[in-house]
Design a protein around this motif. Structure first.
Motif, PDB file in Angstrom:
ATOM      1  N   ALA A   1       0.820  -1.215   0.000  1.00 52.85           N
ATOM      2  CA  ALA A   1       0.000   0.000   0.000  1.00 52.85           C
ATOM      3  C   ALA A   1       0.853   1.262   0.000  1.00 52.85           C
ATOM      4  O   ALA A   1       0.457   2.289  -0.550  1.00 52.85           O
ATOM      5  CB  ALA A   1      -0.941   0.001   1.201  1.00 52.85           C
TER       6      ALA A   1
ATOM      7  N   ALA B   1      -5.423  -6.784  -5.279  1.00 51.74           N
ATOM      8  CA  ALA B   1      -6.384  -5.753  -5.690  1.00 51.74           C
ATOM      9  C   ALA B   1      -5.637  -4.751  -6.555  1.00 51.74           C
ATOM     10  O   ALA B   1      -4.539  -4.323  -6.196  1.00 51.74           O
ATOM     11  CB  ALA B   1      -6.978  -5.059  -4.473  1.00 51.74           C
ATOM     12  N   TYR B   2      -6.232  -4.374  -7.677  1.00 47.67           N
ATOM     13  CA  TYR B   2      -5.579  -3.394  -8.535  1.00 47.67           C
ATOM     14  C   TYR B   2      -5.695  -2.010  -7.903  1.00 47.67           C
ATOM     15  O   TYR B   2      -6.771  -1.582  -7.513  1.00 47.67           O
ATOM     16  CB  TYR B   2      -6.170  -3.388  -9.940  1.00 47.67           C
ATOM     17  CG  TYR B   2      -5.367  -2.518 -10.861  1.00 47.67           C
ATOM     18  CD1 TYR B   2      -4.128  -2.944 -11.310  1.00 47.67           C
ATOM     19  CD2 TYR B   2      -5.806  -1.259 -11.220  1.00 47.67           C
ATOM     20  CE1 TYR B   2      -3.348  -2.129 -12.118  1.00 47.67           C
ATOM     21  CE2 TYR B   2      -5.037  -0.443 -12.033  1.00 47.67           C
ATOM     22  CZ  TYR B   2      -3.813  -0.885 -12.480  1.00 47.67           C
ATOM     23  OH  TYR B   2      -3.047  -0.078 -13.268  1.00 47.67           O
ATOM     24  N   ASN B   3      -4.580  -1.308  -7.794  1.00 47.36           N
ATOM     25  CA  ASN B   3      -4.526   0.020  -7.216  1.00 47.36           C
ATOM     26  C   ASN B   3      -4.197   0.995  -8.342  1.00 47.36           C
ATOM     27  O   ASN B   3      -3.079   0.991  -8.868  1.00 47.36           O
ATOM     28  CB  ASN B   3      -3.459   0.068  -6.110  1.00 47.36           C
ATOM     29  CG  ASN B   3      -3.393   1.402  -5.418  1.00 47.36           C
ATOM     30  OD1 ASN B   3      -3.434   2.448  -6.052  1.00 47.36           O
ATOM     31  ND2 ASN B   3      -3.258   1.368  -4.106  1.00 47.36           N
ATOM     32  N   ARG B   4      -5.154   1.796  -8.728  1.00 51.47           N
ATOM     33  CA  ARG B   4      -4.960   2.736  -9.850  1.00 51.47           C
ATOM     34  C   ARG B   4      -3.866   3.760  -9.568  1.00 51.47           C
ATOM     35  O   ARG B   4      -3.119   4.129 -10.459  1.00 51.47           O
ATOM     36  CB  ARG B   4      -6.263   3.465 -10.161  1.00 51.47           C
ATOM     37  CG  ARG B   4      -7.289   2.577 -10.793  1.00 51.47           C
ATOM     38  CD  ARG B   4      -8.541   3.346 -11.079  1.00 51.47           C
ATOM     39  NE  ARG B   4      -9.560   2.426 -11.576  1.00 51.47           N
ATOM     40  CZ  ARG B   4     -10.641   2.818 -12.167  1.00 51.47           C
ATOM     41  NH1 ARG B   4     -10.894   4.105 -12.341  1.00 51.47           N
ATOM     42  NH2 ARG B   4     -11.509   1.933 -12.589  1.00 51.47           N
ATOM     43  N   GLU B   5      -3.786   4.224  -8.323  1.00 53.42           N
ATOM     44  CA  GLU B   5      -2.775   5.231  -7.984  1.00 53.42           C
ATOM     45  C   GLU B   5      -1.365   4.674  -8.136  1.00 53.42           C
ATOM     46  O   GLU B   5      -0.455   5.379  -8.551  1.00 53.42           O
ATOM     47  CB  GLU B   5      -2.983   5.743  -6.566  1.00 53.42           C
ATOM     48  CG  GLU B   5      -4.232   6.584  -6.412  1.00 53.42           C
ATOM     49  CD  GLU B   5      -4.465   7.009  -4.977  1.00 53.42           C
ATOM     50  OE1 GLU B   5      -3.528   6.958  -4.162  1.00 53.42           O
ATOM     51  OE2 GLU B   5      -5.610   7.414  -4.675  1.00 53.42           O
ATOM     52  N   LEU B   6      -1.187   3.401  -7.780  1.00 54.48           N
ATOM     53  CA  LEU B   6       0.127   2.766  -7.894  1.00 54.48           C
ATOM     54  C   LEU B   6       0.374   2.188  -9.283  1.00 54.48           C
ATOM     55  O   LEU B   6       1.492   1.830  -9.612  1.00 54.48           O
ATOM     56  CB  LEU B   6       0.266   1.642  -6.858  1.00 54.48           C
ATOM     57  CG  LEU B   6       0.209   2.040  -5.392  1.00 54.48           C
ATOM     58  CD1 LEU B   6       0.214   0.790  -4.506  1.00 54.48           C
ATOM     59  CD2 LEU B   6       1.378   2.944  -5.042  1.00 54.48           C
TER      60      LEU B   6
ATOM     61  N   TYR C   1      -0.710  -4.061  -8.868  1.00 51.53           N
ATOM     62  CA  TYR C   1      -1.552  -4.869  -7.993  1.00 51.53           C
ATOM     63  C   TYR C   1      -1.021  -4.723  -6.581  1.00 51.53           C
ATOM     64  O   TYR C   1       0.177  -4.769  -6.356  1.00 51.53           O
ATOM     65  CB  TYR C   1      -1.568  -6.328  -8.446  1.00 51.53           C
ATOM     66  CG  TYR C   1      -2.413  -6.482  -9.684  1.00 51.53           C
ATOM     67  CD1 TYR C   1      -3.787  -6.672  -9.585  1.00 51.53           C
ATOM     68  CD2 TYR C   1      -1.850  -6.365 -10.944  1.00 51.53           C
ATOM     69  CE1 TYR C   1      -4.572  -6.749 -10.719  1.00 51.53           C
ATOM     70  CE2 TYR C   1      -2.629  -6.444 -12.077  1.00 51.53           C
ATOM     71  CZ  TYR C   1      -3.994  -6.637 -11.970  1.00 51.53           C
ATOM     72  OH  TYR C   1      -4.765  -6.702 -13.086  1.00 51.53           O
ATOM     73  N   GLN C   2      -1.934  -4.511  -5.648  1.00 51.60           N
ATOM     74  CA  GLN C   2      -1.557  -4.320  -4.256  1.00 51.60           C
ATOM     75  C   GLN C   2      -1.709  -5.632  -3.509  1.00 51.60           C
ATOM     76  O   GLN C   2      -2.700  -6.340  -3.663  1.00 51.60           O
ATOM     77  CB  GLN C   2      -2.442  -3.249  -3.628  1.00 51.60           C
ATOM     78  CG  GLN C   2      -2.056  -2.897  -2.211  1.00 51.60           C
ATOM     79  CD  GLN C   2      -2.888  -1.745  -1.693  1.00 51.60           C
ATOM     80  OE1 GLN C   2      -3.166  -0.794  -2.411  1.00 51.60           O
ATOM     81  NE2 GLN C   2      -3.278  -1.834  -0.433  1.00 51.60           N
TER      82      GLN C   2
ATOM     83  N   ASP D   1      -1.168  -6.995   0.474  1.00 51.37           N
ATOM     84  CA  ASP D   1      -0.899  -6.608   1.857  1.00 51.37           C
ATOM     85  C   ASP D   1      -0.481  -7.824   2.675  1.00 51.37           C
ATOM     86  O   ASP D   1      -1.221  -8.289   3.541  1.00 51.37           O
ATOM     87  CB  ASP D   1      -2.122  -5.915   2.465  1.00 51.37           C
ATOM     88  CG  ASP D   1      -2.439  -4.606   1.765  1.00 51.37           C
ATOM     89  OD1 ASP D   1      -1.484  -3.889   1.408  1.00 51.37           O
ATOM     90  OD2 ASP D   1      -3.625  -4.308   1.544  1.00 51.37           O
TER      91      ASP D   1
END
Length: 125
Positions: free
Chosen positions: A26, A72-77, A80-81, A83
């Motif tokens: 994250a 989970a796909y993280n658009r800002e990064l 794929y996130q 944790d």
């Protein structure tokens, strides 16, 4: 004949575009990248992302089958996130280019899901 270019936004992605995508925490720290996806032939659902982890420039890295439900796909990064802490990844069931994961061994897949604490894609433990 020219191909029509899709202009409307959508959430689908071709599997070859996922390969090579970064996997990050994250906070943006890079963990590895997706090598390939494993898809259940019967249900058609993505079961695992095989992620490279560790090593240097791809040399000496392990391949981790990670249950798809954990990513989970993280658009800002633009990644794929995942944790999962470092120690859990280091101790996760893994394989190398020279020794593949036994995808036909139900006990091995069950152990993998137990390690991550998630229900298997086929149902109960």
């Amino acid at each position: 004949m020219a191909l029509d270019v899709m202009t409307r936004p959508h959430t689908l992605i071709a599997s070859d575009r996922i390969e090579g995508t970064a996997v990050r925490r994250a906070n943006g720290e890079r963990i590895g990248h997706i090598e390939r996806l494993m898809i259940d032939k019967v249900s058609g659902k993505v079961s695992y992302a095989v992620m490279s982890f560790g090593g240097f420039l791809g040399i000496g890295s392990n391949l981790l089958p990670v249950p798809w439900a954990l990513l989970a796909y993280n658009r800002e990064l633009d990644a794929y996130q995942l944790d999962i802490d470092e120690e859990d990844l280091k101790s996760a069931p893994s394989f190398t280019e020279k020794r593949d994961f036994d995808w036909g061994d139900h006990a091995e897949e069950t152990a993998l899901h137990r390690h991550y604490g998630v229900a298997p894609y086929w149902g109960e433990f």
